[in-house]
Design an enzyme around this catalytic site. Structure first.
Site, PDB file in Angstrom:
ATOM      1  N   GLU A 497       0.848  -1.191   0.000  1.00 14.12           N
ATOM      2  CA  GLU A 497       0.000   0.000   0.000  1.00 14.12           C
ATOM      3  C   GLU A 497       0.882   1.238   0.000  1.00 14.12           C
ATOM      4  O   GLU A 497       1.772   1.359   0.850  1.00 14.12           O
ATOM      5  CB  GLU A 497      -0.893  -0.038   1.253  1.00 14.12           C
ATOM      6  CG  GLU A 497      -1.844  -1.217   1.241  1.00 14.12           C
ATOM      7  CD  GLU A 497      -2.281  -1.669   2.634  1.00 14.12           C
ATOM      8  OE1 GLU A 497      -2.134  -0.891   3.600  1.00 14.12           O
ATOM      9  OE2 GLU A 497      -2.774  -2.811   2.745  1.00 14.12           O
ATOM     10  N   GLU A 528      -4.050  -6.675   3.066  1.00 15.14           N
ATOM     11  CA  GLU A 528      -2.830  -7.292   3.599  1.00 15.14           C
ATOM     12  C   GLU A 528      -2.785  -8.804   3.378  1.00 15.14           C
ATOM     13  O   GLU A 528      -1.730  -9.377   3.096  1.00 15.14           O
ATOM     14  CB  GLU A 528      -2.690  -6.989   5.093  1.00 15.14           C
ATOM     15  CG  GLU A 528      -2.336  -5.538   5.419  1.00 15.14           C
ATOM     16  CD  GLU A 528      -3.539  -4.609   5.330  1.00 15.14           C
ATOM     17  OE1 GLU A 528      -4.674  -5.098   5.197  1.00 15.14           O
ATOM     18  OE2 GLU A 528      -3.331  -3.384   5.397  1.00 15.14           O
ATOM     19  N   ASP A 553       1.270  -3.162  12.968  1.00 14.31           N
ATOM     20  CA  ASP A 553      -0.040  -3.387  13.590  1.00 14.31           C
ATOM     21  C   ASP A 553      -1.011  -4.073  12.625  1.00 14.31           C
ATOM     22  O   ASP A 553      -1.966  -4.704  13.050  1.00 14.31           O
ATOM     23  CB  ASP A 553      -0.637  -2.051  14.029  1.00 14.31           C
ATOM     24  CG  ASP A 553       0.339  -1.263  14.879  1.00 14.31           C
ATOM     25  OD1 ASP A 553       0.158  -1.210  16.092  1.00 14.31           O
ATOM     26  OD2 ASP A 553       1.318  -0.706  14.320  1.00 14.31           O
ATOM     27  N   TYR A 554      -0.781  -3.924  11.323  1.00 18.19           N
ATOM     28  CA  TYR A 554      -1.709  -4.492  10.337  1.00 18.19           C
ATOM     29  C   TYR A 554      -1.260  -5.858   9.828  1.00 18.19           C
ATOM     30  O   TYR A 554      -1.892  -6.434   8.946  1.00 18.19           O
ATOM     31  CB  TYR A 554      -1.924  -3.495   9.184  1.00 18.19           C
ATOM     32  CG  TYR A 554      -2.353  -2.159   9.746  1.00 18.19           C
ATOM     33  CD1 TYR A 554      -3.400  -2.104  10.672  1.00 18.19           C
ATOM     34  CD2 TYR A 554      -1.680  -0.987   9.449  1.00 18.19           C
ATOM     35  CE1 TYR A 554      -3.772  -0.910  11.263  1.00 18.19           C
ATOM     36  CE2 TYR A 554      -2.053   0.217  10.045  1.00 18.19           C
ATOM     37  CZ  TYR A 554      -3.095   0.244  10.956  1.00 18.19           C
ATOM     38  OH  TYR A 554      -3.462   1.419  11.559  1.00 18.19           O
ATOM     39  N   HIS A 595      -0.582   2.327  15.868  1.00 20.97           N
ATOM     40  CA  HIS A 595       0.607   2.790  15.134  1.00 20.97           C
ATOM     41  C   HIS A 595       1.861   2.712  15.971  1.00 20.97           C
ATOM     42  O   HIS A 595       2.834   3.402  15.705  1.00 20.97           O
ATOM     43  CB  HIS A 595       0.405   4.225  14.627  1.00 20.97           C
ATOM     44  CG  HIS A 595      -0.653   4.326  13.581  1.00 20.97           C
ATOM     45  ND1 HIS A 595      -1.981   4.461  13.890  1.00 20.97           N
ATOM     46  CD2 HIS A 595      -0.591   4.269  12.225  1.00 20.97           C
ATOM     47  CE1 HIS A 595      -2.698   4.497  12.768  1.00 20.97           C
ATOM     48  NE2 HIS A 595      -1.868   4.372  11.750  1.00 20.97           N
TER      49      HIS A 595
END
Ligand SMILES: Cc1ncc(C[n+]2csc(CCOP(=O)(O)OP(=O)(O)O)c2C)c(N)n1
Ligand SMILES: [Mg+2]
Length: 796
Positions: A497, A528, A553-554, A595
């Site tokens: 991304e 993701e 975090d993702y 984040h």
């Protein structure tokens, strides 16, 4: 499509009648053999010779039709119903199918998984024992099956994406052993119920956007175990509900086809034209195969009479694909009923022979162990008359076991050695140890690549700095590094991304898409899960993708394929497959709940099978990328979010220096206490180490650098021997990665022997970090807390 090499596709209409008849009868034979394998396979489980079975009965006819169009170079990512496809393409034999059912650990008997996977999980070799990719273009390539429903989809997207790269990227044109101008299709199969998974939808959307040669076959038998279609799929039909995905003039999208599972001729026709279009135009396709049956029910664990109505069961008998194929062959005068009956009889006979051979091969080494063990136990009975009776009993029980496993041999030997006592059991003990070593080699290898491209064999090459080495921001170091990497290594691609046009959110790739091309450095949708799948599939096909997760975090969105598929891949194929994907992400300190994560424990415990790099700065990161690209394993690289704007000197040998994995670095030498950390917290630890100098405390600061592998030479122990005190600091939850380090140093390295005071960890709080600077200060480890802990430990 003038740049395409000509594609020969089997054209049924052009075949002579004899050839056509021969083809059809071959398919009939294949279908009958596969059915027989399912029937006998179930019996093997019900009689206790195998533990669990899941079979492809009812799916034979669509699969012989589909197999006709699977060409060398093509890839397959499917699920546990595809035995007929594996047999018909020559990727597996029926004997191998039974070897896998018995879980025979000999890779020459079960070359698909060396007894490590449940049955019907097929795999062909993608790499040689050196970890080098094979000439995939000349092979039919089956990626290892896996049980989680729909888990094959993200990877399938990547396998198809590789064709796009091979067709479009100029620098990849020379790799003709890997691709023929991107003409390879990825065949992906899925059950009707599994289309309910998010994996299916994300993959479908991504394939529609990307326009990659992905052919999805949905085997629609109306059930997911016991749950019928109406609870699975809106409108009860997957092809109906995805109509909006249909490609139209001037749009992207996918082509959607509907066929009936009992209609052999119809399927051959539709698959032929549909797959030709996929191959030539790279438009993905979905083949909705309806009216599939499942004569024996879902698996050996239950019976379908519990959930299917008598009418449904009757319908399944009537519309059985093999029965319908037989009727069609007779109606079209391709063969007589007698000829077909003969084929059925021969199929039964040959499958029975294959089963017997597989069983014999599986049992014979175990029987040798049984005989030898019983002999040794009897010898012990002879030598220690006091224990003769129980020992002879054990020997007799073992020798009379009709279906012994390796486990029973070891258990019996262990018990006998215990009864006889170690003096009398010397020979038996030696044999026990020999068998243990042998079984470890069979069951506990290949988590990582073990051949010539073993990561721990990559030698260190130190970074070199000229006198006037430029001092740059961390992100600029990476940017220079990636620029050189993309100039010199055509197999590297990077995507994620915001990675393409703006060059990632921290500018590591800034300007590089314009220089190296949007086909090598590109943006993706926010997805993701399939970014990970895309990377895995591309890595399978000999590329070296760097797939980005924007913030650590993702990673959770993409964790499933990494954990279930990628991390277990080498293990479950006993080293025949690897996908050396590099996942790039950034994490640790920033601000806020989503984040500033550092979920390292989660990562460590779900990703054994990957390397996990936690560089403290971007020069170290570049050196680790170089090392990883030499190896054949996948890895996760976590760059420090707060390191992109810190100044670093630029090495002059950017592409050539190598940071060895599993080797911590001592950043500051000291005598009184060892401080162990990594990534972003290292800077706080160093600050604390500087501060306590004023109190006369000398700290040794160690950067672990990589969590997997971890300190392979036990350097931390050497430091601990000197200081006798250890404090481990990170910003994961309590007991997370710090707990892992603690265990490694105390148990594996035996660090407890050198302690003068209780070892300690300082971690973040158990809750997620609150937003903003104060939130960060009170949620994550801070220098003051570390200073206090050091002083307390010194005072103890
Ligand atoms: C993620 C996940 N959830 C649940 C299961 C258990 N499970 C195995 S097969 C299956 C049903 C799949 O049905 P379908 O996709 O229609 O395939 P079929 O077996 O009918 O061919 C379920 C729920 C699983 N393997 N993986
Ligand atoms: Mg189903």
């Amino acid at each position: 499509m003038e740049n395409l090499a000509p594609i020969e596709v089997l054209d049924l209409e052009k075949l002579s009648f004899d050839k056509f008849r021969e083809e059809v009868l071959k398919d009939y034979r294949s279908a009958c053999e596969s059915r027989e394998a399912s029937l006998l396979g179930r019996k093997e489980v019900l009689t206790g010779k195998a533990k669990f079975g899941i079979f492809g009965d009812g799916k034979e006819v669509p699969q012989v039709a589909m197999a006709k169009f699977f060409r060398p170079g093509d890839c397959y990512a499917g699920y546990y119903r595809d035995q007929t496809f594996a047999f018909a393409t020559g990727a597996a034999t029926i004997e191998e199918f039974f070897s896998q059912l018995y879980a025979d650990p000999d890779p020459s008997h079960d070359p698909h998984s060396a007894g490590r996977q449940m049955n019907s999980h097929f795999a062909t070799p993608f790499v040689d024992s050196d970890g080098s990719t094979l000439d995939l273009v000349n092979r039919k390539n089956l990626t290892a099956g896996l049980a989680p429903t729909a888990a094959q989809l993200p990877k399938a997207l990547g396998l198809a994406s590789a064709s796009k790269a091979f067709r479009e990227v100029k620098a990849l044109q020379p790799f003709t052993e890997l691709s023929n101008h991107g003409n390879e299709v990825c065949f992906c199969t899925i059950g009707d119920a599994s289309t309910s998974e998010g994996h299916f939808w994300e993959t479908l959307n991504a394939a529609g956007v990307l326009q990659v040669p992905l052919a999805i076959f949905v085997w629609d038998d109306g059930y997911g175990i016991s749950v019928p279609r109406q609870y699975q799929t809106t409108k009860g039909s997957i092809s109906e509900v995805i109509k909006g995905f249909q490609k139209e003039d001037g749009t992207n999208g996918i082509d959607i086809y509907k066929v009936k599972a009992w209609d052999y001729a119809g399927m051959c026709e539709v698959f032929e034209t549909g797959l030709r279009a996929v191959r030539q135009t790279h438009t993905p396709a979905l083949f909705h195969v309806e009216e599939v049956t499942q004569p024996q029910g879902h698996s050996t664990s239950g019976s379908h009479e519990r959930y299917k109505s008598p009418e449904r069961l009757e319908w399944e008998r009537e519309w059985d694909g093999i029965k319908k194929l037989k009727e069609w062959i007779i109606d079209n005068a391709l063969a007589s009923e007698d000829e077909l009956n003969d084929i059925e009889t021969e199929a039964k006979e040959s499958v029975r022979n294959s089963r017997n051979l597989a069983w014999e091969k599986y049992q014979s080494p175990i029987r040798i162990q049984v005989t030898r063990s019983a002999e040794l136990i009897r010898e012990m009975a002879h030598d220690s008359p006091d224990h003769a009776e129980p020992l002879l009993k054990l020997a007799t029980a073992l020798a009379s076991n009709r279906e012994p496993g390796r486990k029973e041999v070891l258990q019996t030997l262990h018990e006998a050695i215990g009864v006889a006592g170690s003096a009398a059991a010397r020979k038996a003990l030696a044999y026990y140890k020999e068998l243990k070593t042998e079984n470890e080699a069979l069951y506990n290898t290949h988590l990582y690549h073990e051949g010539a491209r073993k990561i721990l064999q990559v030698p260190e090459v130190k970074a070199v700095y000229t006198d006037n080495a430029p001092v740059l921001n961390g992100y600029e170091v990476l940017n220079r590094y990636f620029d050189q990497l993309f100039t010199h290594n055509p197999k590297v691609l990077a995507f994620g991304e915001d990675l393409g046009k703006i060059g990632d959110v921290n500018q590591g790739f800034a300007g590089l898409q314009a220089k190296h091309g949007a086909d090598r450095i590109f943006d993706t949708g926010i997805r993701e899960l399939t970014i990970m799948g895309q990377g895995i599939g591309m890595a399978f096909r000999g590329l070296r993708p760097i797939a980005e997760i924007q913030y650590i975090d993702y990673l959770l969105y993409g964790l499933q394929p990494l954990s279930d598929d990628l991390a277990s891949l080498q293990y479950r194929t006993a080293g025949k497959q690897t996908a050396p994907l590099i996942i790039r992400t950034r994490g640790h300190r920033l601000e806020g709940i989503w984040h500033s994560g550092s979920p390292m424990g989660l990562i460590l415990h779900s990703l054994r099978g990957l390397h996990v790099c936690v560089p403290r700065n971007m020069v170290q990161a570049a050196g680790m990328y170089n090392t990883l690209l030499e190896g054949a394993d996948p890895a996760l690289m976590i760059e420090c979010l707060n390191g992109y704007r810190l100044k670093e000197k630029l090495p002059s040998n950017l592409l050539d220096f190598r940071v060895p994995l599993g080797e911590p670095e001592v950043l500051r030498e000291g005598e009184d206490i060892t401080l162990v950390s990594y990534g972003a917290t290292l800077r706080i630890v160093q600050e604390a180490a500087g501060a306590v100098e004023a109190f006369g405390i000398s700290c040794e600061v160690i950067d672990v650098q990589t969590l997997l592998p971890f300190d392979v030479h036990h350097n931390i122990l050497e430091s601990l021997k000197k200081t006798s005190r250890i404090l481990i600091v990170d910003e994961d939850v309590p007991g997370g990665a710090a707990g892992f380090i603690f265990n490694k140093v105390m148990e594996e390295q035996g660090g407890y022997k050198w302690l003068d005071t209780a070892p300690r960890t300082i971690t973040a709080q158990a809750h997620r970090p609150a937003y903003s600077s104060d939130g960060d200060y009170f949620s994550k480890p801070n220098a003051e807390d570390i200073i206090d802990a050091i002083r307390e430990m010194i005072a103890e």
